[in-house]
Design a protein around this motif. Sequence first.
Motif, PDB file in Angstrom:
ATOM      1  N   ARG A 121       0.598   2.345  -4.512  1.00  0.00           N
ATOM      2  CA  ARG A 121      -0.441   2.088  -3.849  1.00  0.00           C
ATOM      3  C   ARG A 121      -1.219   3.309  -3.181  1.00  0.00           C
ATOM      4  O   ARG A 121      -2.338   3.650  -2.855  1.00  0.00           O
ATOM      5  CB  ARG A 121      -0.285   0.871  -2.661  1.00  0.00           C
TER       6      ARG A 121
ATOM      7  N   TYR B 184      -5.008   6.831  -0.818  1.00  0.00           N
ATOM      8  CA  TYR B 184      -4.365   5.261  -0.888  1.00  0.00           C
ATOM      9  C   TYR B 184      -5.459   4.338  -1.433  1.00  0.00           C
ATOM     10  O   TYR B 184      -6.805   4.676  -1.521  1.00  0.00           O
ATOM     11  CB  TYR B 184      -3.967   5.014   0.414  1.00  0.00           C
ATOM     12  N   ARG B 185      -5.002   3.232  -1.612  1.00  0.00           N
ATOM     13  CA  ARG B 185      -5.912   1.983  -2.032  1.00  0.00           C
ATOM     14  C   ARG B 185      -6.716   1.281  -0.912  1.00  0.00           C
ATOM     15  O   ARG B 185      -5.980   0.990  -0.043  1.00  0.00           O
ATOM     16  CB  ARG B 185      -5.030   0.813  -2.998  1.00  0.00           C
ATOM     17  N   HIS B 186      -7.915   1.263  -0.994  1.00  0.00           N
ATOM     18  CA  HIS B 186      -8.689   0.658   0.211  1.00  0.00           C
ATOM     19  C   HIS B 186      -8.319  -0.859   0.130  1.00  0.00           C
ATOM     20  O   HIS B 186      -8.044  -1.326  -0.911  1.00  0.00           O
ATOM     21  CB  HIS B 186     -10.031   0.827  -0.040  1.00  0.00           C
ATOM     22  N   THR B 187      -8.673  -1.393   1.361  1.00  0.00           N
ATOM     23  CA  THR B 187      -8.238  -2.821   1.420  1.00  0.00           C
ATOM     24  C   THR B 187      -9.325  -3.763   0.729  1.00  0.00           C
ATOM     25  O   THR B 187      -9.172  -4.703   0.093  1.00  0.00           O
ATOM     26  CB  THR B 187      -8.675  -3.319   2.710  1.00  0.00           C
ATOM     27  N   GLU B 188     -10.492  -3.034   0.047  1.00  0.00           N
ATOM     28  CA  GLU B 188     -11.320  -4.028  -0.836  1.00  0.00           C
ATOM     29  C   GLU B 188     -11.594  -3.045  -2.182  1.00  0.00           C
ATOM     30  O   GLU B 188     -11.866  -1.726  -1.861  1.00  0.00           O
ATOM     31  CB  GLU B 188     -12.521  -4.316  -0.245  1.00  0.00           C
TER      32      GLU B 188
END
Length: 203
Positions: A165, A193-197
Amino acid sequence: MSASDRAAGVVVLRFGEHRVPRGLTGLDTVDVAGSADVDAAAAGARRLVVVGADADLATVLTRLMRTERLGVELAAARGFFPRSAVTGEARRVPLIRDDAGIAIVGSAQWRGFEQGLFGEAVVDDTTLFTGDVAGVRIEPTAEMPGLRAAVQSGRGRPQRWVAGRAAQLGTTGARVIRDGVEGPREVKRSTFYRHTEGWLRVG
């Protein structure tokens, strides 16, 4: 759905001297001079088609993220079938960004200076390297967990990929290169990192 229906709400964003492909002529087209042009186009569009490089596509994605418009579909006009950027289906995929709030769509790199990259990097709970390496490559993935990273050889070739992630770096000094564009300053820490959306990628 007819061709005219598919074209409704589609805006072409042209960056720099890139030529709009013949298959996209007749669509609403905006010559992008700054973020205000992207924001204005996104406000009324169903889909944005970017004519430009990966860095230009990432610029648009960054603006969609920052203005909370990730419901707008995003396509790149490339290859021999640019019309597929209009007719293709959109799919939500992970959005990878860094701690400076900049999205990437192709790849990013951590590179050292004359003496290479010294420090430590981890992907989630897995140590990617400790010590001195030539560099690290980070790429978004279409599936979860969202990204992968690998130490690069002296020739720039990725070695063992590690998926996760988030990828984090602590270093004595590094250059951050996002989609071919080098950042303006040296960093001691950097995280992708992976954004929330996720974002709606076409193709």
